[in-house]
Design a protein around this motif. Structure first.
Motif, short mmCIF file in Angstrom:
data_model
loop_
_atom_site.label_atom_id
_atom_site.label_comp_id
_atom_site.label_asym_id
_atom_site.label_seq_id
_atom_site.Cartn_x
_atom_site.Cartn_y
_atom_site.Cartn_z
N TRP A 1 -36.38 14.13 8.56
CA TRP A 1 -35.19 14.49 8.55
C TRP A 1 -34.87 16.34 8.61
O TRP A 1 -34.16 16.38 10.12
CB TRP A 1 -33.92 13.43 8.57
CG TRP A 1 -33.96 12.25 9.48
CD1 TRP A 1 -35.22 11.04 9.00
CD2 TRP A 1 -33.52 11.84 10.87
NE1 TRP A 1 -34.96 10.85 10.11
CE2 TRP A 1 -34.37 10.80 11.32
CE3 TRP A 1 -33.11 12.57 11.61
CZ2 TRP A 1 -33.82 9.76 12.19
CZ3 TRP A 1 -32.80 12.15 13.49
CH2 TRP A 1 -32.98 10.52 13.43
N ILE B 1 -39.44 10.31 4.00
CA ILE B 1 -37.67 10.69 5.14
C ILE B 1 -37.38 11.62 5.63
O ILE B 1 -36.99 11.80 6.63
CB ILE B 1 -37.13 9.24 4.80
CG1 ILE B 1 -37.57 7.70 4.89
CG2 ILE B 1 -35.80 9.62 6.01
CD1 ILE B 1 -36.78 6.45 4.77
N SER B 2 -36.84 12.33 4.37
CA SER B 2 -35.95 13.32 4.25
C SER B 2 -36.85 14.14 5.33
O SER B 2 -36.26 14.80 5.44
CB SER B 2 -35.82 13.37 2.91
OG SER B 2 -35.21 12.21 2.34
N ASN C 1 -36.22 1.47 7.25
CA ASN C 1 -36.69 1.16 5.72
C ASN C 1 -35.53 0.84 4.73
O ASN C 1 -36.07 0.82 3.54
CB ASN C 1 -36.06 2.98 5.94
CG ASN C 1 -37.54 4.13 6.33
OD1 ASN C 1 -38.77 3.75 6.00
ND2 ASN C 1 -37.52 4.22 7.15
N ASN D 1 -41.06 6.68 11.79
CA ASN D 1 -40.31 5.96 10.72
C ASN D 1 -40.62 4.30 10.15
O ASN D 1 -40.63 4.18 9.46
CB ASN D 1 -38.67 5.91 11.36
CG ASN D 1 -37.81 7.26 11.05
OD1 ASN D 1 -37.76 7.67 10.03
ND2 ASN D 1 -36.86 7.10 11.70
N THR E 1 -30.82 16.80 3.90
CA THR E 1 -31.87 15.78 3.55
C THR E 1 -33.11 16.90 2.53
O THR E 1 -33.73 16.11 1.96
CB THR E 1 -32.31 16.39 5.10
OG1 THR E 1 -32.23 17.61 5.58
CG2 THR E 1 -31.97 15.07 6.22
N SER F 1 -29.46 8.64 6.72
CA SER F 1 -30.23 8.85 7.85
C SER F 1 -30.36 7.67 9.31
O SER F 1 -29.92 8.23 10.27
CB SER F 1 -31.11 8.52 7.43
OG SER F 1 -32.14 9.56 6.45
N VAL G 1 -31.13 6.47 3.24
CA VAL G 1 -31.39 5.45 4.90
C VAL G 1 -30.32 5.44 5.31
O VAL G 1 -30.53 5.47 6.59
CB VAL G 1 -32.22 4.04 4.24
CG1 VAL G 1 -32.18 3.36 5.33
CG2 VAL G 1 -34.04 4.34 3.41
N THR H 1 -43.68 4.51 7.87
CA THR H 1 -43.89 4.74 6.41
C THR H 1 -42.62 2.63 5.85
O THR H 1 -43.03 2.36 4.90
CB THR H 1 -42.47 5.59 6.19
OG1 THR H 1 -41.28 5.58 6.98
CG2 THR H 1 -42.88 6.64 6.42
N VAL I 1 -34.85 4.58 11.59
CA VAL I 1 -34.97 4.44 10.40
C VAL I 1 -34.01 3.42 9.21
O VAL I 1 -34.66 3.51 8.79
CB VAL I 1 -33.27 5.65 10.11
CG1 VAL I 1 -33.53 6.34 8.45
CG2 VAL I 1 -33.55 7.02 10.91
#
Ligand code: C2E
Ligand code: MG
Ligand code: MG
Length: 470
Positions: A64, A60-61, A134, A194, A80, A117, A114, A197, A131
């Motif tokens: 982003w 995720i990071s 998640n 997103n 991030t 984000s 999360v 994942t 996002v």
């Protein structure tokens, strides 16, 4: 467009499912390692989940951070990247086997990641938020990881995560975009990434839960059949007095499964308690032990020996427990005065008056009571005074570290002086060395049980041992 995104996500999850079906048994434990206890199994799953969580943090990071870099937002990019490092740190914690710290750190860092984000996500009109999806795997993972923890980690944390998810989910209109995306496609790319994942990691967590449940079910079925197939048997561990003479034995349940092999009690007793199967199992144990007592009673050389039988809390809690024991005893013809029932402190947590009444009723016919694993539970001294106990069994944890941990001797001495005040006998369990035996005997302990004398053994071996003593 939103429908297209959802369609793609569903399609991708269709592709992902076979991958997770392949992964799930590998992420769970190998089924042939039956000697793993359920606690170890749980630990293994937590380890896998932390690895998945660390990966989620990194993925995720990273996504982003690329978006922020494209937008030239160095501040958010740095934040991030810090989360990417946190994901890496999780892997380090797992390598160091610091599972609990890693699990608590992971859930909290994921919630922060999360949430931040999701707050930072400002999709242009027409592109949905994504996002916050998640939160679903994070809440599911928290539920799976912390199911044995206290109320905060077990209930509050997953519920708060789901609540944050709902807040984001209901917040349909995103705040206006303050910075235009350099490429219009990048918004959709983010949504897909997103969703994929989130769906993927939820599948992993669910797959782990599924294997957890199916392994438990398989074990439960096997326990049910074990009684009918006669796979249970008893081993007996001698109990000795200070002169090295055998005064009796503790009956310990053994299960020889045709495929699983020897399953240790730690592996199946707890599950049997949860499923109520401990009732028929306990009855079988009591019947077998009484038959053995009856056999010993017929022989002058063995008629003085006692048998200690473990009674689980749920077994003791049965309203007809007293009648059951009475009828098994009278059917077997075994002398009640040679039967000792071992309770743990958890069995005494109920209404003291009921507990006392049950214990008294069986004591009246000659049965004696021993309090197993003493010192590990929460018995209050006042309730201990009211119970018609005959014996305290010093838990093996105090005996094991007698030489290494100087705090154990005062505990053992305190138990011995307490038992003197309450007029109870004391037996030390888990005696493995001569030094432990000497230290216990010096402190005033008179009865002992442990590997130093003998491991739990089949009855034929015990008979041979008795013959050498005679
Ligand atoms: P417990 O009643 O406290 O039994 C003592 C446990 O310590 C036994 O493990 C025994 O093998 C082990 N032990 C004895 N001496 C030593 C020693 O010197 N060193 C070490 N390290 N261990 C020693 P086991 O047989 O695996 O049983 C574990 C637990 O399972 C028992 O603890 C008891 O709570 C439960 N259990 C066993 N049989 C039954 C049963 O028939 N009914 C019920 N309800 N529970 C049972
Ligand atoms: Mg015991
Ligand atoms: Mg014990």
């Amino acid at each position: 467009m939103a429908r297209a995104s959802l369609g793609t996500a569903v399609l991708l999850s269709g592709f992902l499912n076979p991958i997770f079906a392949y992964l799930s048994p590998r992420l769970a434990l190998r089924r042939d390692r039956v000697e793993w206890t359920s606690a170890e199994r749980h630990e293994q799953r937590v380890r896998n989940l932390i690895l998945v969580g660390g990966l989620l943090c990194v993925v995720i990071s990273l996504i982003w951070s690329i978006v922020y870099l494209q937008m030239g937002d160095i501040c958010r990019f740095s934040v991030t990247m810090l989360t990417v490092l946190a994901g890496g740190f999780l892997f380090v914690l797992v390598l160091q086997e610091r599972m609990r710290v890693a699990a608590v750190f992971m859930i909290h860092i994921l919630v922060v990641t999360v949430t931040l984000s999701s707050l930072a996500e400002m999709p242009p009109p027409g592109i949905p938020r994504s996002v916050h999806m998640n939160f679903l795997p994070v809440a599911t993972a928290a539920f799976l990881i912390f199911y044995r923890e206290g109320i905060y980690l077990r209930i509050v944390v997953p519920l708060v995560i789901l609540l944050i998810f709902l807040v984001f989910q209901m917040h349909l209109v995103p705040p206006p975009a303050t910075q235009a995306l350099p490429l219009p496609q990048i918004g959709w790319l983010g949504v897909w990434a997103n969703n994929i994942t989130a769906i993927g990691s939820t599948c992993v967590v669910i797959a782990m839960m599924q294997t957890n449940i199916s392994l438990r079910r398989a074990l439960e079925n096997d326990i049910r059949q074990a009684i009918a197939r006669g796979e249970f048997h008893l081993h007996y561990q001698p109990q000795m007095d200070g002169t090295g003479r055998m005064i009796g034995a503790e009956a310990l349940l053994r299960w020889r499964h045709p495929v699983r092999g020897n399953v240790p009690p730690g592996e199946f007793i707890a599950l049997s308690e949860e499923t109520g199967l401990i009732i028929p199992i306990g009855e079988w144990v009591l019947r077998s032990a009484c038959a053995q007592l009856q056999a010993w009673a017929n022989n002058p050389a063995t008629q003085h020996l006692t048998i200690a039988v473990n009674v689980s809390a749920s077994q003791f809690r049965q309203p007809d427990f007293v009648e059951h024991v009475r009828s098994i005893l009278s059917l077997s013809g075994a002398p009640a005065s040679r039967l000792k029932l071992e309770l743990t402190e958890s069995a005494l947590a109920d209404d003291v008056a009921i507990v006392v009444a049950k214990m008294r009723a069986l004591k009246e016919i000659g049965i004696s009571w021993s309090l197993d694993d003493f010192g590990t539970g929460y018995s209050s001294l006042s309730s201990l005074k009211r119970l018609p106990l005959d014996q305290l069994k010093i838990d093996q944890s105090f005996v094991r570290d007698l030489q290494t941990d100087p705090r154990n001797m005062p505990i053992v001495e305190a138990i011995l002086s307490l038992s003197e005040t309450l007029d109870l006998s004391v037996i030390a369990e888990g005696v493995e060395t001569e030094a432990q035996l000497a230290a216990l005997a010096n402190a005033g302990c008179r009865y002992f049980q442990g590997y130093y004398f003998s491991r739990p053994i089949p009855i034929a071996e015990l008979d041979r041992l008795l013959a050498t003593q005679a």
